[in-house]
Design an enzyme around this catalytic site. Structure first.
Site, PDB file in Angstrom:
ATOM      1  N   ASP A  65      19.579 -43.529  78.470  1.00  0.00           N
ATOM      2  CA  ASP A  65      18.872 -43.469  79.745  1.00  0.00           C
ATOM      3  C   ASP A  65      19.492 -44.501  80.703  1.00  0.00           C
ATOM      4  O   ASP A  65      20.715 -44.581  80.817  1.00  0.00           O
ATOM      5  CB  ASP A  65      17.364 -43.674  79.518  1.00  0.00           C
ATOM      6  N   HIS A  79      14.757 -35.304  76.448  1.00  0.00           N
ATOM      7  CA  HIS A  79      15.305 -36.604  76.851  1.00  0.00           C
ATOM      8  C   HIS A  79      15.232 -37.673  75.765  1.00  0.00           C
ATOM      9  O   HIS A  79      16.114 -38.521  75.660  1.00  0.00           O
ATOM     10  CB  HIS A  79      14.561 -37.096  78.091  1.00  0.00           C
TER      11      HIS A  79
END
Length: 335
Positions: free
Chosen positions: A116, A304
């Site tokens: 991320d 994610h």
């Protein structure tokens, strides 16, 4: 078979350490082989809304491979300082801090991993301090290169509506309403996939946090109740302003990076693409081979939170890369 992971409370395999570098205090997790001997040091950089403990499924595997693991709480998070000045969250400033922390720990060379925002920062650390990083791996976020022209967040989301949530994150709106520990816990529940009793989400990439709904969300599956309580406690130390400052650094980063536009990442690099990430669809990684010559690209069928969703697959990719690339032809006793 379940994947071994660090427990968020009372796990003797990790130590909670801290150091002050460049005038800022960083908290970090430290784990290493019981013998005290290690092949190399690897730094793991987390994203939003995560913590150093976000690498809990990877740390045991890396230590078993003979590595000393350092996982910092990034600026604004957990046990690390959370200054108000947005400029301190710029990637060059944070890259300088990571280099200083490595030097503090006696390392002039490290392996680097990121997920991320941590992946985004890892690319920048490799660009600003190429002599520090021997090998790089990133998860979910591809490297798209440095820009010659400034693009505001508002202009960006016109062509990339999947990033519209970042407008809300950068606006200051969330700090006004996410203040109590309970509200922080529900923010985390929303961003880790919690749903209402009738199955509705509390977050979308097109709208951000759904303020009329997030307090009604039920527990999600990625964090256990103990882990969620730990995260809520750590985020409550300084609130959400520091973590959200990372979304306010576009101009700071652009100004800093003007001097290194055109610079390439030349170290051996592994990129792990999450195929179902709604924010970062696979087509965004198409230019990576131009930006990072020789990059190895792998994929996992997750959204994610790949590190948590399919840790066995992610760990197999990382460990294989470490064996075949990082440690290839290098006997352990000579490392």
């Amino acid at each position: 078979m379940p994947v071994d992971k660090i427990r968020v409370q009372g796990d003797s395999r990790v130590k909670h350490e801290s150091a002050t570098v460049n005038g800022r205090k960083y908290g970090y997790l430290l784990s290493q082989p019981e013998s005290g001997r290690y092949r190399a040091t690897i730094f793991l950089i987390h994203g939003f809304p995560d913590l150093s403990m976000g690498w809990r499924y990877q740390i045991p595997m890396l230590v078993d491979m003979g590595l000393r693991v350092v996982a910092p709480d990034c600026l604004g998070y957990g046990r690390t300082d959370a200054p108000d000045d947005v400029a301190e969250y710029g990637h060059k400033s944070c890259a300088d801090d990571i280099k200083a922390l490595a030097n503090h720990l006696g390392e002039s060379k490290i392996i680097l991993g990121g997920h991320d925002w941590g992946a985004f920062l890892a690319y920048r650390i490799s660009l600003w301090h190429p002599d520090l990083i021997t090998h790089l791996f990133t998860v979910c976020v591809p490297h798209t290169g440095l820009k010659k022209d400034f693009i505001s967040l508002e202009d960006l989301v016109r062509v990339a509506p999947n990033l519209t949530y970042q407008v809300q994150f950068a606006s200051g709106e969330l700090e006004k309403v996410i203040k109590s520990r309970k509200e922080i816990k529900q923010l985390l529940t929303a961003l880790y996939g919690g749903r209402t009793p009738d199955g509705k989400t509390g977050f979308t990439v097109e709208e951000g946090l759904l303020l009329d709904r997030y307090m009604t969300l039920k527990p999600q599956r990625l964090l256990s109740e103990e882990e969620l309580e730990y995260y809520a406690t750590e985020f409550s130390r300084n609130g959400v302003h520091g973590p959200l400052n990372w979304y306010r650094t576009r101009k700071v980063n652009f100004d800093d990076e003007e001097s290194i536009v055109g610079r390439k990442i030349t170290i051996p690099t592994l990129f792990i693409q999450a195929l179902r990430d709604p924010v970062l669809p696979p087509h965004l990684s198409k230019s990576m081979r131009e930006e990072i010559p020789g990059v190895i690209m792998k994929s996992v069928d997750t959204a994610h939170w790949a590190l948590l969703e399919k840790p066995a697959e992610v760990n197999a990719i990382i460990s294989g890369w470490l064996k075949d690339i990082v440690f290839a032809g290098r006997p352990a006793e000579k490392l």
